[in-house]
Design an enzyme around this catalytic site. Structure first.
Site, PDB file in Angstrom:
ATOM      1  N   GLY A   4      39.222  42.732  46.349  1.00  0.00           N
ATOM      2  CA  GLY A   4      39.452  44.127  45.938  1.00  0.00           C
ATOM      3  C   GLY A   4      38.371  45.025  46.503  1.00  0.00           C
ATOM      4  O   GLY A   4      38.606  46.178  46.866  1.00  0.00           O
ATOM      5  N   ASN A   5      37.161  44.470  46.586  1.00  0.00           N
ATOM      6  CA  ASN A   5      36.054  45.286  47.067  1.00  0.00           C
ATOM      7  C   ASN A   5      36.089  45.480  48.579  1.00  0.00           C
ATOM      8  O   ASN A   5      35.405  46.341  49.118  1.00  0.00           O
ATOM      9  CB  ASN A   5      34.726  44.684  46.616  1.00  0.00           C
ATOM     10  CG  ASN A   5      34.642  44.679  45.095  1.00  0.00           C
ATOM     11  OD1 ASN A   5      34.913  45.688  44.464  1.00  0.00           O
ATOM     12  ND2 ASN A   5      34.330  43.545  44.512  1.00  0.00           N
ATOM     13  N   LYS A  55      37.758  40.816  33.148  1.00  0.00           N
ATOM     14  CA  LYS A  55      38.185  41.331  34.455  1.00  0.00           C
ATOM     15  C   LYS A  55      37.707  42.778  34.630  1.00  0.00           C
ATOM     16  O   LYS A  55      38.108  43.665  33.858  1.00  0.00           O
ATOM     17  CB  LYS A  55      39.721  41.256  34.506  1.00  0.00           C
ATOM     18  CG  LYS A  55      40.342  41.883  35.712  1.00  0.00           C
ATOM     19  CD  LYS A  55      40.214  41.000  36.926  1.00  0.00           C
ATOM     20  CE  LYS A  55      40.581  41.771  38.177  1.00  0.00           C
ATOM     21  NZ  LYS A  55      39.964  41.199  39.358  1.00  0.00           N
ATOM     22  N   LYS A  92      42.948  37.870  40.715  1.00  0.00           N
ATOM     23  CA  LYS A  92      43.710  37.666  41.956  1.00  0.00           C
ATOM     24  C   LYS A  92      43.361  36.335  42.648  1.00  0.00           C
ATOM     25  O   LYS A  92      44.190  35.779  43.357  1.00  0.00           O
ATOM     26  CB  LYS A  92      43.547  38.848  42.910  1.00  0.00           C
ATOM     27  CG  LYS A  92      42.194  38.965  43.569  1.00  0.00           C
ATOM     28  CD  LYS A  92      42.228  38.623  45.019  1.00  0.00           C
ATOM     29  CE  LYS A  92      40.894  38.709  45.688  1.00  0.00           C
ATOM     30  NZ  LYS A  92      39.646  38.645  44.949  1.00  0.00           N
ATOM     31  N   LYS A  98      36.588  32.700  41.800  1.00  0.00           N
ATOM     32  CA  LYS A  98      36.795  32.218  43.183  1.00  0.00           C
ATOM     33  C   LYS A  98      36.516  30.715  43.238  1.00  0.00           C
ATOM     34  O   LYS A  98      37.289  29.950  43.812  1.00  0.00           O
ATOM     35  CB  LYS A  98      35.854  32.936  44.164  1.00  0.00           C
ATOM     36  CG  LYS A  98      36.252  34.361  44.451  1.00  0.00           C
ATOM     37  CD  LYS A  98      35.406  34.931  45.583  1.00  0.00           C
ATOM     38  CE  LYS A  98      35.334  36.433  45.478  1.00  0.00           C
ATOM     39  NZ  LYS A  98      36.626  37.107  45.380  1.00  0.00           N
TER      40      LYS A  98
HETATM   41  P1  ADP Z   1      36.231  40.462  45.327  1.00  0.00           P
HETATM   42  O1  ADP Z   1      36.694  41.849  45.183  1.00  0.00           O
HETATM   43  O2  ADP Z   1      36.156  40.029  46.745  1.00  0.00           O
HETATM   44  O3  ADP Z   1      36.968  39.495  44.431  1.00  0.00           O
HETATM   45  P2  ADP Z   1      33.948  40.106  43.552  1.00  0.00           P
HETATM   46  O4  ADP Z   1      33.013  41.205  43.248  1.00  0.00           O
HETATM   47  O5  ADP Z   1      34.896  39.708  42.476  1.00  0.00           O
HETATM   48  O6  ADP Z   1      34.696  40.495  44.898  1.00  0.00           O
HETATM   49  O7  ADP Z   1      33.148  38.788  43.993  1.00  0.00           O
HETATM   50  C1  ADP Z   1      32.239  38.842  45.072  1.00  0.00           C
HETATM   51  C2  ADP Z   1      30.842  39.162  44.544  1.00  0.00           C
HETATM   52  O8  ADP Z   1      30.353  38.060  43.775  1.00  0.00           O
HETATM   53  C3  ADP Z   1      29.771  39.356  45.578  1.00  0.00           C
HETATM   54  O9  ADP Z   1      29.766  40.673  46.083  1.00  0.00           O
HETATM   55  C4  ADP Z   1      28.485  39.024  44.810  1.00  0.00           C
HETATM   56  O10 ADP Z   1      27.860  40.200  44.378  1.00  0.00           O
HETATM   57  C5  ADP Z   1      28.967  38.282  43.577  1.00  0.00           C
HETATM   58  N1  ADP Z   1      28.343  36.983  43.325  1.00  0.00           N
HETATM   59  C6  ADP Z   1      27.970  36.560  42.084  1.00  0.00           C
HETATM   60  N2  ADP Z   1      27.480  35.316  42.136  1.00  0.00           N
HETATM   61  C7  ADP Z   1      27.540  34.915  43.421  1.00  0.00           C
HETATM   62  C8  ADP Z   1      27.195  33.703  44.090  1.00  0.00           C
HETATM   63  N3  ADP Z   1      26.719  32.656  43.422  1.00  0.00           N
HETATM   64  N4  ADP Z   1      27.382  33.639  45.427  1.00  0.00           N
HETATM   65  C9  ADP Z   1      27.894  34.682  46.114  1.00  0.00           C
HETATM   66  N5  ADP Z   1      28.254  35.874  45.523  1.00  0.00           N
HETATM   67  C10 ADP Z   1      28.090  35.991  44.195  1.00  0.00           C
HETATM   68 MG    MG Z   2      36.946  39.509  42.281  1.00  0.00          MG
END
Ligand code: ADP
Ligand code: MG
Length: 326
Positions: free
Chosen positions: A9-10, A131, A216, A276
């Site tokens: 989403g980001n 969420k 998602k 994820k």
């Molecule tokens: P998306 O929109 O791609 O789902 P999210 O914000 O949900 O993005 O997840 C990606 C984010 O997770 C990264 O930008 C980072 O700030 C965060 N994050 C938290 N813990 C971790 C980790 N252990 N390794 C990598 N990223 C991490």
């Molecule tokens: Mg996310």
């Protein structure tokens, strides 16, 4: 290869960016430039997030004054999250389709499918919203909005964002039309925003929307399993999965297994890296195939096995790789 690619989403609207159509289109154009070459070489199923977008729609309806006096009354929202989720699937699917077609023309053809996904209305997630949706606020603004609307806010990378319930996805309703389109060579955009959460009482044909936002990544993992995908890729705004993320000694994992990730699960927060990792592990454990988490801009390297965090099945006790097929 049949590849499910989940677009963060980001990657569509980065934290702190204004939530305008123009900004979104510009980001989608960048995403499409990275994804287009993949579409030429593989059968691609593209999913995407909708956190910023669905939060904006919720804010817009909260500002609707034609029905004055609803705010803070505990009245149900005018449009629950299943309906808003369907709106975001249309909006984002439309923008991605348009930008993709500009780059790849008519081949492969692209189609967006509104995707309903079953959830359990008694899922424990309804008691613990995780969420993130909508824009980020300073703490004071978040508290003020929370008081007037009853919304829950939590801290997300230094900002405060609304959180809503995110039940586990159980089954993708449109799996057959998605398969039909893939068989005809289409690139399919589906399960956007985690899909539209629905339920049916057992034995009934009636479909009811559920007021929630499915994650998602978990929805994409389920889709990848149901479509028997060869590879499941989650692209986001970091190069992969880190231990001690954001700390001085942060380490990027190049190749890992569900067993190893399980040992380090405190490193993967709910609402961002947590789902994820969970989605990757579930896909890998149930299919024996590979999942990758990495940066959108490196998708070409990810497919060559040269970037991202690769999650592979734990060897079983006899030393062989895990199960093949579901
Ligand atoms: P998306 O929109 O791609 O789902 P999210 O914000 O949900 O993005 O997840 C990606 C984010 O997770 C990264 O930008 C980072 O700030 C965060 N994050 C938290 N813990 C971790 C980790 N252990 N390794 C990598 N990223 C991490
Ligand atoms: Mg996310």
């Amino acid at each position: 290869m049949r590849i499910v690619v989940a677009l963060g989403g980001n990657a569509l609207l980065q934290r702190g960016q204004p939530l305008t159509a123009e900004v979104q289109r510009r980001n989608i154009r960048t995403a499409v430039a990275a994804l287009a070459p993949v579409a030429g070489d593989h059968q691609v199923i593209l999913t995407h997030g909708n956190g910023p977008q669905i939060g904006l729609l919720a804010l817009e309806q909260a500002a609707y004054t034609g029905d004055a006096g609803r705010e803070g009354t505990g009245e149900p929202p005018l449009y629950p999250f299943d309906v808003l989720g369907a709106e975001t699937e249309g909006m984002i699917g439309y923008l991605i389709e348009q930008e993709l077609r500009t780059v790849i023309g008519d081949s492969p053809p692209v189609a967006t499918i509104l995707t309903m996904i079953d959830v359990d209305p008694l899922d424990p997630a309804f008691g613990n919203p995780t969420k993130f949706i909508g824009p980020g606020y300073g703490e004071e603004d978040a508290m003020r909005i929370g008081q007037s609307t009853g919304w829950t806010f939590r801290s997300d990378s230094g900002m405060w964002r609304r959180v809503v319930a995110s039940p586990k996805p159980l089954a993708v309703r449109e799996i057959r039309p998605i398969e039909w389109l893939l068989d005809k060579g289409a690139l399919v955009i589906c399960a956007g925003g985690g899909g539209i959460p629905v339920t049916s009482p057992s034995g009934s044909r009636t479909i009811s929307g559920v007021d929630a936002v499915i994650d998602k990544d978990l929805a994409s993992g389920l889709l990848a399993r149901e479509l028997n995908a060869d590879l499941f890729v989650m692209v986001t705004d970091v190069p992969g999965v880190y231990l001690d993320y954001g700390k001085p000694g942060a380490r990027l994992l190049a190749t890992t297994t569900p067993g190893e990730l399980q040992k380090h699960r405190s490193h993967f927060p709910p609402g961002s890296m947590g789902p994820k990792v969970e989605a990757a592990c579930e896909f890998v454990e149930r299919t024996g195939r590979e999942a990758v988490i990495g940066a959108l801009g490196e998708i070409d390297l990810i497919l060559e096995g040269r970037a991202g965090t690769k999650i592979r099945a734990d060897p079983d006790v006899s030393g062989r790789a895990g199960p093949e097929g579901v």
